[in-house]
Design an enzyme around this catalytic site. Structure first.
Site, mmCIF file in Angstrom:
data_model
loop_
_atom_site.group_PDB
_atom_site.id
_atom_site.type_symbol
_atom_site.label_atom_id
_atom_site.label_comp_id
_atom_site.label_asym_id
_atom_site.label_seq_id
_atom_site.Cartn_x
_atom_site.Cartn_y
_atom_site.Cartn_z
ATOM 1 N N HIS A 1 -7.689 -2.621 9.591
ATOM 2 C CA HIS A 1 -8.950 -3.290 9.245
ATOM 3 C C HIS A 1 -9.841 -3.371 10.477
ATOM 4 C CE1 HIS A 1 -6.528 -5.734 5.952
ATOM 5 N NE2 HIS A 1 -6.603 -4.446 5.674
ATOM 6 N N HIS B 1 -2.969 2.473 8.168
ATOM 7 C CA HIS B 1 -4.062 1.734 7.545
ATOM 8 C C HIS B 1 -4.342 0.510 8.397
ATOM 9 C CE1 HIS B 1 -6.496 -0.586 4.891
ATOM 10 N NE2 HIS B 1 -5.564 -1.473 4.630
ATOM 11 N N GLU C 1 -17.962 12.982 21.747
ATOM 12 C CA GLU C 1 -16.689 13.612 21.374
ATOM 13 C C GLU C 1 -16.267 13.387 19.926
ATOM 14 O OE1 GLU C 1 -13.704 13.175 24.381
ATOM 15 O OE2 GLU C 1 -14.856 14.535 25.641
ATOM 16 N N GLU D 1 0.819 -1.218 0.000
ATOM 17 C CA GLU D 1 0.000 0.000 0.000
ATOM 18 C C GLU D 1 0.853 1.269 0.000
ATOM 19 O OE1 GLU D 1 -2.912 -0.450 -0.702
ATOM 20 O OE2 GLU D 1 -3.753 -2.205 0.283
ATOM 21 N N HIS E 1 -13.169 -2.980 3.322
ATOM 22 C CA HIS E 1 -11.733 -3.229 3.503
ATOM 23 C C HIS E 1 -11.205 -2.656 4.825
ATOM 24 C CE1 HIS E 1 -7.522 -3.656 1.625
ATOM 25 N NE2 HIS E 1 -7.392 -3.350 2.896
HETATM 26 P P1 13P Z 1 0.696 -5.430 3.136
HETATM 27 O O1 13P Z 1 0.991 -6.734 3.827
HETATM 28 O O2 13P Z 1 1.302 -5.356 1.764
HETATM 29 O O3 13P Z 1 1.085 -4.246 4.003
HETATM 30 O O4 13P Z 1 -0.885 -5.338 2.904
HETATM 31 C C1 13P Z 1 -1.768 -5.448 3.953
HETATM 32 C C2 13P Z 1 -3.044 -4.750 3.691
HETATM 33 O O5 13P Z 1 -3.720 -4.370 4.632
HETATM 34 C C3 13P Z 1 -3.470 -4.506 2.301
HETATM 35 O O6 13P Z 1 -4.483 -3.553 2.237
HETATM 36 ZN ZN ZN Z 2 -5.666 -3.503 4.086
#
Ligand code: 13P
Ligand code: ZN
Length: 268
Positions: free
Chosen positions: A139, A137, A167, A114, A208
């Site tokens: 999940h 980033h 808040e 990413e 995602h």
């Molecule tokens: P990477 O292992 O390449 O960092 O990817 C993980 C991920 O969350 C892809 O969106």
């Molecule tokens: Zn991801």
């Protein structure tokens, strides 16, 4: 030379990855973090003129050429970062279309898939805020769940989140930008994320996860966990008959009291 494994930026970074793992947001290799570093923070730990190797990026981000980043490796598990930073993390210097690896990815690995979304988002946020340093980033479970049941517009998503905790409008008065499902790891999703990052510090990738930006690791982590907390409350209450909420008038009162500039057009 001092041992980089003892540098505060590195131990804080690894501890953040562990926290994200323990919260259940970063299963397997899910998620990635990048932290922009000043040369002064690294000198004394690394010889910045001695790259270990060069890694092609597959895109260019001219505004970041020469900049240094600590970045998670692709395919690496957040749960393993703290125990073995040198395998799971790397320090890179951004070039025209390649990056110089200055430290890390010890097993021959490379930066996150990413990287386009990270570097393009760094560039966008730096234009908006020169103090910006971090892209995360993740999940997070409930944020992801929400993308199945809430219309994928910036306005509807933001308002739904703001209503969940008093808040929220204070922590993210800029709201959240929402992208439809797109293929991850591509330059296209990177460009779309950066476009949103021009005016949002949080960007949701439908089905995602979440991107968050901030000036340090704590602030960015705090943004992520506040969005996720609101999403959790949304999902816990979604199947129930809702009797109460924070009204638009109350949201205005909070924003006024905390003196935050929020997206007024996101309230009805
Ligand atoms: P990477 O292992 O390449 O960092 O990817 C993980 C991920 O969350 C892809 O969106
Ligand atoms: Zn991801």
């Amino acid at each position: 030379m001092k041992n980089i494994l003892t540098a505060k930026f590195l131990t804080d970074f690894a501890a953040t990855a562990s926290n994200m793992y323990r919260l259940g947001w970063d299963e397997r290799n899910g998620g990635n973090i990048s932290l922009m570093l000043d040369e002064s923070e690294l000198s004394g730990y690394l010889n910045l003129n001695k790259p270990v190797r060069t890694i092609p990026m597959g895109f260019s981000e001219p505004s970041l050429e020469g900049k240094l980043f600590l970045v998670t490796g692709t395919g690496k598990y957040f749960k393993n970062v703290e125990g073995d930073p040198e395998t799971n993390l790397g320090v890179i210097r951004v070039g025209k279309t390649d990056a110089e690896l200055l430290w890390g990815y010890k097993d021959g690995g490379r930066f996150t898939s990413e990287l386009p979304a990270h570097l393009m988002s760094h560039a966008a946020r730096l234009k908006a805020d020169p103090a910006h340093r971090v892209i995360m980033h993740s999940h997070p479970t409930y944020t992801l769940a929400m993308t199945y049941v809430v219309p994928l517009t910036d306005k509807e998503f933001t308002r739904a989140l703001w209503q969940m905790c008093t808040e929220c409008i204070v922590v993210f008065p800029d709201g959240v930008g929402v992208l439809p499902w797109m293929l991850c790891g591509t330059n296209e999703i990177g460009e779309a994320t950066a476009e949103k990052m021009a005016s949002y510090r949080s960007v949701i990738w439908a089905q995602h996860g979440l991107y968050a930006a901030g000036k340090d690791l704590d602030e960015t982590f705090g943004l992520l966990e506040t969005v996720e907390k609101a999403a959790q409350i949304y999902m816990l209450t979604a199947p129930l008959k809702r009797l109460n909420t924070i009204t638009d008038e109350q949201l205005e009162i909070i924003a006024k009291a905390f003196k935050v500039t929020y997206r007024k057009d996101f309230l009805k």
